[in-house]
Design an enzyme around this catalytic site. Sequence first.
Site, short mmCIF file in Angstrom:
data_model
loop_
_atom_site.label_atom_id
_atom_site.label_comp_id
_atom_site.label_asym_id
_atom_site.label_seq_id
_atom_site.Cartn_x
_atom_site.Cartn_y
_atom_site.Cartn_z
N HIS A 154 38.00 40.11 49.87
CA HIS A 154 37.28 39.59 48.71
C HIS A 154 37.99 38.37 48.12
O HIS A 154 38.81 38.50 47.22
CB HIS A 154 37.17 40.71 47.68
CG HIS A 154 36.12 40.49 46.64
ND1 HIS A 154 35.27 41.48 46.21
CD2 HIS A 154 35.77 39.39 45.93
CE1 HIS A 154 34.45 41.00 45.29
NE2 HIS A 154 34.74 39.73 45.10
N ARG A 209 35.69 28.91 46.80
CA ARG A 209 35.04 27.87 45.98
C ARG A 209 34.58 26.63 46.75
O ARG A 209 34.16 25.66 46.13
CB ARG A 209 35.96 27.41 44.83
CG ARG A 209 36.47 28.53 43.94
CD ARG A 209 35.38 29.26 43.21
NE ARG A 209 35.92 30.14 42.16
CZ ARG A 209 35.29 31.23 41.73
NH1 ARG A 209 34.11 31.59 42.26
NH2 ARG A 209 35.82 31.97 40.79
N ASN A 269 29.32 33.12 46.71
CA ASN A 269 28.84 32.46 45.49
C ASN A 269 29.42 31.05 45.33
O ASN A 269 29.98 30.69 44.30
CB ASN A 269 29.12 33.31 44.24
CG ASN A 269 30.60 33.57 44.02
OD1 ASN A 269 31.39 33.48 44.95
ND2 ASN A 269 30.96 33.90 42.80
N HIS A 288 35.49 45.88 44.39
CA HIS A 288 36.33 46.05 43.19
C HIS A 288 35.97 47.25 42.29
O HIS A 288 35.60 47.09 41.14
CB HIS A 288 36.36 44.77 42.34
CG HIS A 288 35.02 44.07 42.18
ND1 HIS A 288 33.89 44.70 41.72
CD2 HIS A 288 34.65 42.79 42.42
CE1 HIS A 288 32.90 43.83 41.68
NE2 HIS A 288 33.34 42.67 42.11
N ASN A 295 35.52 40.74 35.82
CA ASN A 295 34.33 41.56 35.95
C ASN A 295 34.29 42.23 37.31
O ASN A 295 34.23 41.54 38.31
CB ASN A 295 33.07 40.71 35.74
CG ASN A 295 31.87 41.56 35.43
OD1 ASN A 295 32.01 42.73 35.07
ND2 ASN A 295 30.69 40.99 35.56
N ASP A 355 39.91 39.97 44.99
CA ASP A 355 38.91 39.31 44.15
C ASP A 355 39.49 38.02 43.55
O ASP A 355 39.26 37.70 42.38
CB ASP A 355 38.38 40.23 43.04
CG ASP A 355 37.10 39.69 42.40
OD1 ASP A 355 36.57 38.66 42.87
OD2 ASP A 355 36.63 40.30 41.42
N HIS A 358 39.62 29.73 38.52
CA HIS A 358 38.88 28.97 37.51
C HIS A 358 39.81 27.95 36.90
O HIS A 358 41.02 28.18 36.79
CB HIS A 358 38.36 29.88 36.40
CG HIS A 358 37.26 30.80 36.83
ND1 HIS A 358 36.02 30.33 37.23
CD2 HIS A 358 37.20 32.14 36.93
CE1 HIS A 358 35.25 31.37 37.54
NE2 HIS A 358 35.94 32.48 37.38
#
Length: 428
Positions: A61, A65, A95, A233, A279, A306, A310
Amino acid sequence: MDICLRGGRVIDPARGMDAEADVLLKDGVVAKVGKGIDEGPGVRVVDARGCWVVPGLIDLHTHLREPGQEYKEDIATGTRAAAAGGYTAVCAMPNTVPPNDNRAVSELMVRRAAEVGVVRVYPVGAISKGLKGESLAEMGELRDAGCVAVSDDGHSVMNAELMRRAMEYARTFGLTIVQHCEDMTLSAGGAMNEGLVSTRAGIRAQPAAAESTMVARDIELCALTGARYHVAHVSSAESVRLIREAKARGLPVTCEVTPHHLTLTDEACARYDTSAKCNPPLRAAADVEALRAALADGTIDAVATDHAPHSAVEKEVEFEQAAFGMIGLETAVPLVLELVRAGRLSPADFVTRLSAGPARVFGLPGGSLADGAPADITVVDPDAAWTCESQTLRSRSHNSPFFGRPLRGRAALTIVGGCIVYSGERQA
Ligand SMILES: [Zn+2]
């Protein structure tokens, strides 16, 4: 160049091995494991005494980006962070911008990984077009382009009928369905775990049941379809209980846990530290305890980072406005080793949950040092003391709540296909 790792503690639960031995790597594969190997001419000898020599770590996971958000991370920086963390392979979540819901994006990721990546990159395709949860992506096309699983991670697949059909297709194509379990009508935009801490802090919160209700629904759909189903997760005691029960029923259910859910509680958000906002959110102490027990007893198959880079733009804002997620590739090893030192996890289980376990979940190569296996190896210095500092991180983003935490243990050497892709300083 061929390599002989000399005198390390070779831990390979896949072949029942935990002993001091040499490991000879030739032509990109494991040629031999044993005592007193004569490496022969032209082989580079590496002193691995005092270190663990284990099958390369695999992250199920990772958010790389790329394409689209290279200001946070890209395949070059993300795979370097992975190598520095001891990972020889990462699964890249879909994503991206645009999302990986079609062959063109999958192929781009595979090509970029071959050009600039230093570890293996396995793309995970989307379940639904645009990750919107409305219509299914072309799973056959995604698989043919190299995707090893499908997920709408970041979002839950809320529509049960769509999830049922996703599972039926995934089963046909031999892909694992990975679900970010969150009933979004119940989480309702909550920025942290619902409990005493959120009440005190006055932060909008989501109950742990937002996760476990979705786990419960999906387990029933898994029973209906027979698809391989993986909970991303996992974070709550109740979810773990449901998964344990599903496994006892013989259902093809697996799950992963992050190092941060194993080591932090929602108290980390009490002072509005946005680096601890993720999250699913960090939970209560009883949940952390249940996760640790489930990791030890095998209910949890894998540790996955995960890794969610950012920039300051998304994180240096008010808590409720901040993006969810933290980086994790470079701190996973020492954080899980904390559980080993605390006697909660054996060294063999550490290796299984970070290597063979994840390999099994998605059916990936690796996870063992068997003769002829790919020479993907992690040499871990289990006692190296260090602290996480932003100037030494390989990741382009620095959103971690673990800065300043005294850490012990890290990758000393990471080898992919017989090539050294990371070499750290050995502690004296
Ligand atoms: Zn997620």
